[in-house]
Design an enzyme around this catalytic site. Sequence first.
Site, PDB file in Angstrom:
ATOM      1  N   GLY A 122     -26.580  11.200  18.582  1.00  0.00           N
ATOM      2  CA  GLY A 122     -25.419  10.301  18.656  1.00  0.00           C
ATOM      3  C   GLY A 122     -25.023  10.076  20.108  1.00  0.00           C
ATOM      4  O   GLY A 122     -24.967  11.032  20.884  1.00  0.00           O
TER       5      GLY A 122
ATOM      6  N   ALA B 205     -26.198  10.159  37.587  1.00  0.00           N
ATOM      7  CA  ALA B 205     -26.267  11.319  38.482  1.00  0.00           C
ATOM      8  C   ALA B 205     -27.702  11.849  38.571  1.00  0.00           C
ATOM      9  O   ALA B 205     -28.175  12.206  39.657  1.00  0.00           O
ATOM     10  CB  ALA B 205     -25.325  12.412  37.980  1.00  0.00           C
ATOM     11  N   VAL B 206     -28.400  11.873  37.441  1.00  0.00           N
ATOM     12  CA  VAL B 206     -29.792  12.341  37.435  1.00  0.00           C
ATOM     13  C   VAL B 206     -30.634  11.427  38.335  1.00  0.00           C
ATOM     14  O   VAL B 206     -31.386  11.884  39.212  1.00  0.00           O
ATOM     15  CB  VAL B 206     -30.363  12.360  35.988  1.00  0.00           C
ATOM     16  CG1 VAL B 206     -31.870  12.550  35.982  1.00  0.00           C
ATOM     17  CG2 VAL B 206     -29.681  13.451  35.151  1.00  0.00           C
TER      18      VAL B 206
ATOM     19  N   ARG C 240     -29.700   9.224  40.715  1.00  0.00           N
ATOM     20  CA  ARG C 240     -29.339   9.206  42.155  1.00  0.00           C
ATOM     21  C   ARG C 240     -29.722  10.516  42.843  1.00  0.00           C
ATOM     22  O   ARG C 240     -30.118  10.516  44.006  1.00  0.00           O
ATOM     23  CB  ARG C 240     -27.849   8.907  42.312  1.00  0.00           C
ATOM     24  CG  ARG C 240     -27.501   7.495  41.812  1.00  0.00           C
ATOM     25  CD  ARG C 240     -26.794   6.685  42.864  1.00  0.00           C
ATOM     26  NE  ARG C 240     -26.813   5.273  42.500  1.00  0.00           N
ATOM     27  CZ  ARG C 240     -25.746   4.494  42.482  1.00  0.00           C
ATOM     28  NH1 ARG C 240     -24.563   4.974  42.805  1.00  0.00           N
ATOM     29  NH2 ARG C 240     -25.870   3.214  42.171  1.00  0.00           N
TER      30      ARG C 240
ATOM     31  N   ARG D 214     -32.449   9.157  16.626  1.00  0.00           N
ATOM     32  CA  ARG D 214     -32.699  10.479  16.036  1.00  0.00           C
ATOM     33  C   ARG D 214     -34.152  10.436  15.567  1.00  0.00           C
ATOM     34  O   ARG D 214     -34.490   9.666  14.681  1.00  0.00           O
ATOM     35  CB  ARG D 214     -31.757  10.743  14.865  1.00  0.00           C
ATOM     36  CG  ARG D 214     -30.271  10.667  15.255  1.00  0.00           C
ATOM     37  CD  ARG D 214     -29.396  11.181  14.131  1.00  0.00           C
ATOM     38  NE  ARG D 214     -27.992  10.829  14.318  1.00  0.00           N
ATOM     39  CZ  ARG D 214     -27.144  11.522  15.078  1.00  0.00           C
ATOM     40  NH1 ARG D 214     -27.567  12.593  15.712  1.00  0.00           N
ATOM     41  NH2 ARG D 214     -25.885  11.153  15.186  1.00  0.00           N
TER      42      ARG D 214
ATOM     43  N   ASP E 182     -27.203  19.466  19.756  1.00  0.00           N
ATOM     44  CA  ASP E 182     -28.005  20.550  19.236  1.00  0.00           C
ATOM     45  C   ASP E 182     -29.377  20.103  18.700  1.00  0.00           C
ATOM     46  O   ASP E 182     -30.399  20.711  19.009  1.00  0.00           O
ATOM     47  CB  ASP E 182     -27.206  21.201  18.098  1.00  0.00           C
ATOM     48  CG  ASP E 182     -27.339  22.697  18.120  1.00  0.00           C
ATOM     49  OD1 ASP E 182     -27.371  23.266  19.227  1.00  0.00           O
ATOM     50  OD2 ASP E 182     -27.443  23.284  17.029  1.00  0.00           O
ATOM     51  N   GLY E 183     -29.367  19.011  17.923  1.00  0.00           N
ATOM     52  CA  GLY E 183     -30.609  18.496  17.346  1.00  0.00           C
ATOM     53  C   GLY E 183     -31.583  18.095  18.446  1.00  0.00           C
ATOM     54  O   GLY E 183     -32.797  18.353  18.355  1.00  0.00           O
ATOM     55  N   SER E 184     -31.056  17.495  19.492  1.00  0.00           N
ATOM     56  CA  SER E 184     -31.904  17.057  20.615  1.00  0.00           C
ATOM     57  C   SER E 184     -32.487  18.261  21.333  1.00  0.00           C
ATOM     58  O   SER E 184     -33.627  18.235  21.811  1.00  0.00           O
ATOM     59  CB  SER E 184     -31.087  16.229  21.602  1.00  0.00           C
ATOM     60  OG  SER E 184     -30.380  15.232  20.918  1.00  0.00           O
TER      61      SER E 184
ATOM     62  N   THR F  20     -22.457  15.333  23.430  1.00  0.00           N
ATOM     63  CA  THR F  20     -22.066  15.031  22.052  1.00  0.00           C
ATOM     64  C   THR F  20     -20.555  15.037  21.951  1.00  0.00           C
ATOM     65  O   THR F  20     -19.905  15.869  22.595  1.00  0.00           O
ATOM     66  CB  THR F  20     -22.648  16.040  21.028  1.00  0.00           C
ATOM     67  OG1 THR F  20     -21.986  15.848  19.762  1.00  0.00           O
ATOM     68  CG2 THR F  20     -22.454  17.487  21.442  1.00  0.00           C
TER      69      THR F  20
ATOM     70  N   ASP G  80     -19.025  15.986  19.434  1.00  0.00           N
ATOM     71  CA  ASP G  80     -18.638  17.016  18.461  1.00  0.00           C
ATOM     72  C   ASP G  80     -18.258  18.369  19.077  1.00  0.00           C
ATOM     73  O   ASP G  80     -17.660  19.192  18.406  1.00  0.00           O
ATOM     74  CB  ASP G  80     -19.789  17.267  17.465  1.00  0.00           C
ATOM     75  CG  ASP G  80     -20.166  16.022  16.696  1.00  0.00           C
ATOM     76  OD1 ASP G  80     -19.322  15.112  16.586  1.00  0.00           O
ATOM     77  OD2 ASP G  80     -21.309  15.952  16.198  1.00  0.00           O
TER      78      ASP G  80
ATOM     79  N   ASP H 266     -20.088  20.813  19.524  1.00  0.00           N
ATOM     80  CA  ASP H 266     -20.603  21.859  18.634  1.00  0.00           C
ATOM     81  C   ASP H 266     -21.824  22.591  19.209  1.00  0.00           C
ATOM     82  O   ASP H 266     -22.637  23.133  18.463  1.00  0.00           O
ATOM     83  CB  ASP H 266     -20.937  21.255  17.257  1.00  0.00           C
ATOM     84  CG  ASP H 266     -21.968  20.144  17.354  1.00  0.00           C
ATOM     85  OD1 ASP H 266     -22.303  19.712  18.487  1.00  0.00           O
ATOM     86  OD2 ASP H 266     -22.453  19.699  16.304  1.00  0.00           O
TER      87      ASP H 266
ATOM     88  N   GLY I 287     -17.058  14.767  13.813  1.00  0.00           N
ATOM     89  CA  GLY I 287     -17.325  16.128  14.271  1.00  0.00           C
ATOM     90  C   GLY I 287     -18.477  16.784  13.522  1.00  0.00           C
ATOM     91  O   GLY I 287     -18.752  17.964  13.710  1.00  0.00           O
ATOM     92  N   ARG I 288     -19.098  16.035  12.623  1.00  0.00           N
ATOM     93  CA  ARG I 288     -20.165  16.569  11.776  1.00  0.00           C
ATOM     94  C   ARG I 288     -19.662  17.828  11.072  1.00  0.00           C
ATOM     95  O   ARG I 288     -18.632  17.768  10.414  1.00  0.00           O
ATOM     96  CB  ARG I 288     -21.422  16.855  12.598  1.00  0.00           C
ATOM     97  CG  ARG I 288     -22.694  16.911  11.758  1.00  0.00           C
ATOM     98  CD  ARG I 288     -23.875  17.245  12.613  1.00  0.00           C
ATOM     99  NE  ARG I 288     -24.241  16.159  13.487  1.00  0.00           N
ATOM    100  CZ  ARG I 288     -25.026  15.143  13.136  1.00  0.00           C
ATOM    101  NH1 ARG I 288     -25.544  15.099  11.940  1.00  0.00           N
ATOM    102  NH2 ARG I 288     -25.304  14.182  13.977  1.00  0.00           N
TER     103      ARG I 288
ATOM    104  N   GLY J  80       0.807  16.680  16.746  1.00  0.00           N
ATOM    105  CA  GLY J  80       1.819  17.373  15.933  1.00  0.00           C
ATOM    106  C   GLY J  80       1.611  17.173  14.440  1.00  0.00           C
ATOM    107  O   GLY J  80       2.578  17.023  13.679  1.00  0.00           O
TER     108      GLY J  80
HETATM  109  O1  F6P Z   1     -22.938  13.810  16.510  1.00  0.00           O
HETATM  110  C1  F6P Z   1     -22.053  12.795  16.717  1.00  0.00           C
HETATM  111  C2  F6P Z   1     -21.687  12.131  15.428  1.00  0.00           C
HETATM  112  O2  F6P Z   1     -20.854  11.031  15.714  1.00  0.00           O
HETATM  113  C3  F6P Z   1     -21.042  13.043  14.387  1.00  0.00           C
HETATM  114  O3  F6P Z   1     -19.678  13.255  14.625  1.00  0.00           O
HETATM  115  C4  F6P Z   1     -21.333  12.282  13.124  1.00  0.00           C
HETATM  116  O4  F6P Z   1     -21.398  13.155  12.022  1.00  0.00           O
HETATM  117  C5  F6P Z   1     -22.702  11.707  13.404  1.00  0.00           C
HETATM  118  O5  F6P Z   1     -22.841  11.647  14.797  1.00  0.00           O
HETATM  119  C6  F6P Z   1     -22.946  10.332  12.836  1.00  0.00           C
HETATM  120  O6  F6P Z   1     -24.270  10.003  13.090  1.00  0.00           O
HETATM  121  P1  F6P Z   1     -24.953   8.599  12.903  1.00  0.00           P
HETATM  122  O7  F6P Z   1     -24.672   7.794  14.126  1.00  0.00           O
HETATM  123  O8  F6P Z   1     -26.399   8.909  12.785  1.00  0.00           O
HETATM  124  O9  F6P Z   1     -24.345   7.985  11.677  1.00  0.00           O
END
Ligand code: F6P
Length: 332
Positions: free
Chosen positions: A15, A26-27, A29, A76, A107-109, A129, A131, A133, A174-175, A189
Amino acid sequence: MRNKVEKIAVLTSGGDSPGMNAAIRAVVRTAVGRGVKICGIRKGFTGIFEENMVEMTAESVSGIIMRGGTILYTARNKEMLTEEGPKKAAEILKANGIDGLVVIGGDGSYRGAQALSKNGVNVIGIPGTIDLDIACTRYTIGFDTAVNTAVEAIDRIKDTSTSHERVSIIEVMGRSAGYIALESGIATGAEEILIPENYEYDENKIIEAVVDNRKRGHTHHIIINAEGIGDSMGLAKRIEAATGIETRATVLGYLQRGGNPTCRDRVMASVMGEIAVKLLCEGKQNRIIAFREGGYTDLDIDEALAMKKTIPEYMVEVAETLTYHYTKENSI
Ligand code: F6P
């Protein structure tokens, strides 16, 4: 003596997140400044298989630091999850003379990057990301922008929700992680913050709190619901049926992933991009850049990926302490 690094590549994967462009810039330059050739790979790991690569210059990243998304596109890629995929990708990178690869993603990457490292490619990961996470780091590129976007949207919904004396459920991304929900909930709040890491909530208690707050004259009730819990529409229907109070659900969705990055995301992405190239030039192998204990650092990729992420307990406590909950115990 170590061989000099001559050509490196950069890609964004998974994502997209606001600030990825600042990291790419930055990479590029830093590489140019060090006399290292730099190539951009389009569409994440897919671009390796398609040999969709472009030579980059200091000019090619001009005017992008303030832009959301990623100029390199992203994807992906399923092939990287197979046995053969990473082997083939490593051969293609070697055939293109690439000495090191910077992977900006989540994480997946990193799983893809780790598989490449097992096939002899030197990889450096930059956490990107919304998320937040990734276990090894307290910061990921894009989280700050996304959570601020969510806060702005929730504030707006709260205005109209209060005017109509409604209950509002707002679902944030946030997955399976609750960071966006937790921080945006504290910042606005919210009366209730539902996160997957703390999935012990009892729907009857939520309904009871809605009724009790209303009896006490509270004219709004904002529930922040994390994507990892989901079913916001269903929850809205059930609350309305049980309480008789109009209840609406809003799923914020992809708007959280777009937009101009905040200053924090631009600056931290820039620093991480610079570190990535420095590590490659110093001959460091297979590292993940992280922000931990108030500073930038780098960790071995296998070590980093073996870590488990947990939500800081004190944050959950803060959220619970500050939430406006009318209960019989605290009534006066
Ligand atoms: O990882 C970022 C994110 O936006 C998550 O919050 C969400 O679950 C997912 O990607 C959505 O992915 P896609 O763009 O493949 O629908």
